[in-house]
Enzyme design. Structure first.
Site, PDB file in Angstrom:
ATOM      1  N   HIS A  70       1.061  -1.342   0.668  1.00  0.00           N
ATOM      2  CA  HIS A  70      -0.062  -0.002   0.022  1.00  0.00           C
ATOM      3  C   HIS A  70       1.077   1.574  -0.383  1.00  0.00           C
ATOM      4  O   HIS A  70       1.592   1.229  -0.754  1.00  0.00           O
ATOM      5  CB  HIS A  70      -1.316  -0.364   1.512  1.00  0.00           C
ATOM      6  CG  HIS A  70      -1.857   0.788   1.516  1.00  0.00           C
ATOM      7  ND1 HIS A  70      -2.288   1.854   0.549  1.00  0.00           N
ATOM      8  CD2 HIS A  70      -3.302   1.182   2.189  1.00  0.00           C
ATOM      9  CE1 HIS A  70      -3.085   2.735   0.491  1.00  0.00           C
ATOM     10  NE2 HIS A  70      -3.831   2.512   1.916  1.00  0.00           N
ATOM     11  N   HIS A 129      -2.269  -2.592  -9.406  1.00  0.00           N
ATOM     12  CA  HIS A 129      -3.543  -1.957  -9.100  1.00  0.00           C
ATOM     13  C   HIS A 129      -4.643  -2.133  -8.307  1.00  0.00           C
ATOM     14  O   HIS A 129      -4.826  -2.985  -9.662  1.00  0.00           O
ATOM     15  CB  HIS A 129      -3.950  -0.276  -9.273  1.00  0.00           C
ATOM     16  CG  HIS A 129      -4.073   0.217  -8.484  1.00  0.00           C
ATOM     17  ND1 HIS A 129      -5.769   0.471  -8.155  1.00  0.00           N
ATOM     18  CD2 HIS A 129      -3.614   1.476  -7.541  1.00  0.00           C
ATOM     19  CE1 HIS A 129      -5.956   1.413  -7.095  1.00  0.00           C
ATOM     20  NE2 HIS A 129      -4.702   1.843  -6.412  1.00  0.00           N
ATOM     21  N   ASP A 170       2.747   5.274  -7.181  1.00  0.00           N
ATOM     22  CA  ASP A 170       3.958   5.336  -6.017  1.00  0.00           C
ATOM     23  C   ASP A 170       5.414   5.138  -7.370  1.00  0.00           C
ATOM     24  O   ASP A 170       6.143   5.075  -6.502  1.00  0.00           O
ATOM     25  CB  ASP A 170       4.239   3.980  -5.214  1.00  0.00           C
ATOM     26  CG  ASP A 170       2.618   4.035  -4.017  1.00  0.00           C
ATOM     27  OD1 ASP A 170       2.193   3.720  -4.476  1.00  0.00           O
ATOM     28  OD2 ASP A 170       2.710   4.788  -3.664  1.00  0.00           O
TER      29      ASP A 170
HETATM   30  C1  SDX Z   1      -1.314   2.180  -3.499  1.00  0.00           C
HETATM   31  O1  SDX Z   1      -6.103   1.382  -3.496  1.00  0.00           O
HETATM   32  C2  SDX Z   1      -5.411   2.396  -3.085  1.00  0.00           C
HETATM   33  O2  SDX Z   1      -6.185   2.932  -4.130  1.00  0.00           O
HETATM   34  C3  SDX Z   1      -3.598   1.889  -3.415  1.00  0.00           C
HETATM   35  C4  SDX Z   1      -3.654   3.561  -3.380  1.00  0.00           C
HETATM   36  C5  SDX Z   1      -3.821   4.650  -2.518  1.00  0.00           C
HETATM   37  O3  SDX Z   1      -3.848   5.528  -3.390  1.00  0.00           O
HETATM   38  O4  SDX Z   1      -4.667   4.458  -1.654  1.00  0.00           O
HETATM   39  O5  SDX Z   1      -3.721   3.239  -5.025  1.00  0.00           O
HETATM   40  C6  SDX Z   1      -1.916   3.816  -3.285  1.00  0.00           C
HETATM   41  O6  SDX Z   1      -0.917   1.586  -2.203  1.00  0.00           O
HETATM   42  C7  SDX Z   1      -0.864   1.376  -4.701  1.00  0.00           C
HETATM   43  C8  SDX Z   1      -0.449   0.842  -4.614  1.00  0.00           C
HETATM   44  C9  SDX Z   1       1.205  -0.207  -4.335  1.00  0.00           C
HETATM   45  N1  SDX Z   1       1.640  -1.244  -4.160  1.00  0.00           N
HETATM   46  C10 SDX Z   1       2.389  -1.305  -5.627  1.00  0.00           C
HETATM   47  O7  SDX Z   1       2.677  -0.973  -6.336  1.00  0.00           O
HETATM   48  C11 SDX Z   1       3.077  -3.136  -4.199  1.00  0.00           C
HETATM   49  C12 SDX Z   1       2.626  -3.747  -6.329  1.00  0.00           C
HETATM   50  N2  SDX Z   1       1.668  -4.036  -6.031  1.00  0.00           N
HETATM   51  C13 SDX Z   1       1.042  -5.327  -5.993  1.00  0.00           C
HETATM   52  O8  SDX Z   1       1.474  -5.655  -4.580  1.00  0.00           O
HETATM   53  C14 SDX Z   1      -0.500  -5.301  -6.253  1.00  0.00           C
HETATM   54  O9  SDX Z   1      -0.296  -4.988  -7.639  1.00  0.00           O
HETATM   55  C15 SDX Z   1      -1.666  -5.212  -5.711  1.00  0.00           C
HETATM   56  C16 SDX Z   1      -1.352  -4.762  -4.516  1.00  0.00           C
HETATM   57  C17 SDX Z   1      -1.423  -3.451  -5.929  1.00  0.00           C
HETATM   58  C18 SDX Z   1      -3.137  -4.981  -5.825  1.00  0.00           C
HETATM   59  O10 SDX Z   1      -3.172  -6.025  -6.080  1.00  0.00           O
HETATM   60  P1  SDX Z   1      -4.009  -7.262  -6.553  1.00  0.00           P
HETATM   61  O11 SDX Z   1      -5.238  -6.392  -7.252  1.00  0.00           O
HETATM   62  O12 SDX Z   1      -4.668  -8.274  -5.341  1.00  0.00           O
HETATM   63  O13 SDX Z   1      -3.041  -7.444  -7.468  1.00  0.00           O
HETATM   64  P2  SDX Z   1      -3.724  -9.828  -8.058  1.00  0.00           P
HETATM   65  O14 SDX Z   1      -2.561  -9.887  -6.647  1.00  0.00           O
HETATM   66  O15 SDX Z   1      -4.941  -9.893  -7.814  1.00  0.00           O
HETATM   67  O16 SDX Z   1      -2.524  -9.528  -9.134  1.00  0.00           O
HETATM   68  C19 SDX Z   1      -3.144 -10.334  -9.986  1.00  0.00           C
HETATM   69  C20 SDX Z   1      -2.271 -10.749 -10.796  1.00  0.00           C
HETATM   70  C21 SDX Z   1      -1.501 -12.143 -10.010  1.00  0.00           C
HETATM   71  O17 SDX Z   1      -0.856 -12.712 -11.194  1.00  0.00           O
HETATM   72  P3  SDX Z   1      -1.718 -14.107 -11.495  1.00  0.00           P
HETATM   73  O18 SDX Z   1      -2.091 -14.242 -10.051  1.00  0.00           O
HETATM   74  O19 SDX Z   1      -2.636 -13.512 -12.094  1.00  0.00           O
HETATM   75  O20 SDX Z   1      -0.574 -14.603 -11.877  1.00  0.00           O
HETATM   76  O21 SDX Z   1      -0.894  -9.325 -11.077  1.00  0.00           O
HETATM   77  C22 SDX Z   1       0.459  -9.814 -10.621  1.00  0.00           C
HETATM   78  C23 SDX Z   1      -0.193 -10.855  -9.463  1.00  0.00           C
HETATM   79  O22 SDX Z   1       0.174 -12.301  -8.908  1.00  0.00           O
HETATM   80  N3  SDX Z   1       0.613  -8.734 -10.349  1.00  0.00           N
HETATM   81  C24 SDX Z   1       2.256  -8.591 -10.147  1.00  0.00           C
HETATM   82  C25 SDX Z   1       2.369  -7.117  -9.745  1.00  0.00           C
HETATM   83  N4  SDX Z   1       1.016  -6.477  -9.247  1.00  0.00           N
HETATM   84  C26 SDX Z   1      -0.193  -7.735  -9.126  1.00  0.00           C
HETATM   85  N5  SDX Z   1       3.076  -8.984 -10.490  1.00  0.00           N
HETATM   86  C27 SDX Z   1       4.252  -8.611 -10.288  1.00  0.00           C
HETATM   87  N6  SDX Z   1       4.714  -7.442 -10.073  1.00  0.00           N
HETATM   88  C28 SDX Z   1       3.191  -6.676  -9.816  1.00  0.00           C
HETATM   89  N7  SDX Z   1       3.678  -5.283  -8.993  1.00  0.00           N
END
Ligand code: SDX
Length: 424
Positions: free
Chosen positions: A264, A305, A363
């Site tokens: 997050h 996201h 971010d």
């Molecule tokens: C913020 O909610 C908000 O609004 C948050 C925010 C705000 O302003 O408040 O926007 C701020 O938190 C932005 C996000 C910052 N976090 C990161 O950058 C960390 C990296 N991102 C991931 O942890 C992830 O993308 C999330 C947590 C942001 C979202 O996770 P989800 O929606 O639960 O997505 P998911 O885990 O279901 O992923 C879907 C697929 C998966 O692969 P499959 O199982 O389909 O094969 O995408 C992959 C995940 O493994 N994936 C990634 C990835 N993010 C998702 N693979 C590699 N790198 C990534 N960053």
């Protein structure tokens, strides 16, 4: 309300549920009646659950749209400033010139902390993470305002909003000063909100601090872009804490704790750590392979996201601001920026990222700007928390000024059925 219905059939039961429409966005099915039918919905992570009704912010993830009280984030970043956006989020309308001037002046008159709060910082080790200090100090604010925390009193809610907006930059800067062993710098009311933050961060008692207008404007944009974002994890935490009647300072402290996680608000710090770990463009392919590897917990920080399945509109503005700051500081050849630009290019072309719609989020670039300004990575989420305080408060305020119930989710129990304690 509505005469539209959804019909749910479970076994031999057919259950009719009301369907509501918002101003824009997906319809919702009101499932509150299910508990009487002995059924719960199941939605870990609240992927498709609307936890509340709100009029503050709207995100269209498919089209990369972010509106604050109807105004697109790009227009607010271009034409407004953070304090005007605070007023908008709180009150629902842009202020008149007179209201805006009064609001700016009111905030200026609340920037100092009670002098005894200095002692809270002394209790922490010098190497404590600034988020740990901010969590503790903000929660402790409630100890200084016992007589003005009646959540049913609109005037007391307003004064609490003013105090939090005004004091967060002072608390944040003092977290930094404490960690580097420099004296706390007091706010100066002849400076703008962002200029004041920079002078409390980088000023020293022995000389006058002259804020760089380009950097101050970049800080203000960062504050605007992080101000609010619907029912994200930390905002939902604040709403749940507030639903028990807890005081607003304690609720904001709970939001700070939730924001700290690397998935997050901690992502901006994690992005810089990741870029530093990659170290050189020649290592990028190895890290891309790790990000794709299901058995490797590594994720590309700053990408993906829960809601945006298109470009995060904030990331676009942030990318432009990053270029402005880096060229102002003569850092266009920053090696970390080169790695970041290469990562972005790969993520926009590589099937794995394209298929999963993993675009750069807010971010991804913010960390580069903060690092260029001279803010250490450990302070990145503190800056995020400072900015998001208005979003947290606006949602808390919207909830407590309306009808609400204590939040109490249910569960799917998969533990042991009842059994007797073994008698010897
Ligand atoms: C913020 O909610 C908000 O609004 C948050 C925010 C705000 O302003 O408040 O926007 C701020 O938190 C932005 C996000 C910052 N976090 C990161 O950058 C960390 C990296 N991102 C991931 O942890 C992830 O993308 C999330 C947590 C942001 C979202 O996770 P989800 O929606 O639960 O997505 P998911 O885990 O279901 O992923 C879907 C697929 C998966 O692969 P499959 O199982 O389909 O094969 O995408 C992959 C995940 O493994 N994936 C990634 C990835 N993010 C998702 N693979 C590699 N790198 C990534 N960053």
């Amino acid at each position: 309300m509505t005469d539209r219905k959804a019909t749910l059939s479970v076994g031999d039961k057919s259950i009719e549920l009301p369907v509501y429409s918002g101003t824009v966005g997906p319809d919702v099915i009101d499932v509150r009646g299910l508990v009487k039918q002995g059924i719960f919905t199941y939605d870990p992570g609240f992927v498709s659950t609307a936890a509340c009704e709100s009029a503050i912010t709207y995100i269209d993830g498919e089209n990369g749209v972010l509106l604050h009280r109807g105004y697109p984030i790009e227009q607010l970043a271009e034409h407004s400033d953070y304090l005007e956006v605070c007023y908008l989020l709180l009150k629902g309308e842009l202020p008149t010139d007179a209201e805006n001037t009064l609001f700016h002046d009111t905030i200026k008159n609340h920037t100092m902390l009670h002098d005894q709060m200095r002692n809270f910082f002394q209790g922490f080790r010098r190497d404590a993470h600034p988020m740990a200090i901010m969590c503790g100090v903000v929660g402790a604010l409630s100890a200084f305002y016992h007589d003005q925390m009646d959540v049913t009193n609109e005037h007391q809610r307003d004064i609490t909003a003013h105090r939090l907006i005004a004091k967060m930059p002072t608390i944040a800067a003092w977290c930094y000063k404490y960690s580097i062993g420099q004296p706390f710098i007091y706010p100066r009311n002849n400076l703008s909100y962002s200029e004041n933050f920079l002078q409390m961060m980088f000023g020293v008692p022995c000389e006058e601090f002259k804020p760089n207008p380009i950097l101050a404007k970049a800080m203000d944009k960062i504050f605007i872009l992080h101000a609010d974002h619907e029912q994200n994890a930390s905002t939902s935490t604040v709403r749940l804490a507030g639903s028990t009647g807890a005081n607003p300072y304690a609720c904001i402290a709970s939001g700070i704790a939730a924001l700290w996680g690397p998935a997050h608000g901690g992502a901006n710090e994690a992005v810089l750590d990741m870029l530093a770990e990659i170290g050189d463009e020649s290592n990028i392919d190895k890290f891309i392979a790790k990000a794709k590897d299901k058995d490797d917990p590594f994720r590309l920080m700053g990408f993906g996201h829960r809601v945006y399945k298109n470009f995060d509109p904030r990331a676009k503005v942030m990318a432009e601001t990053a270029h402005e700051v880096l060229s102002e500081l003569g850092l266009e050849d920053d090696p970390l920026l080169k790695i970041a630009q290469r990562l972005e290019q790969i993520a926009l072309e590589d099937e794995y990222f394209v298929e999963r719609k993993l675009y750069p989020n807010v971010d991804f670039y913010s960390g580069l700007i903060l690092k260029a300004i001279g803010i250490p990575t450990s302070m990145f989420t503190v800056v995020f928390a400072m900015s998001r305080t208005i979003g947290w408060f606006a949602h808390w305020n919207e909830m407590v000024s309306g009808d609400y119930r204590i939040g109490r989710p249910r569960q799917l129990y998969t533990g042991s059925p009842a059994r007797d304690y073994p008698k010897e």
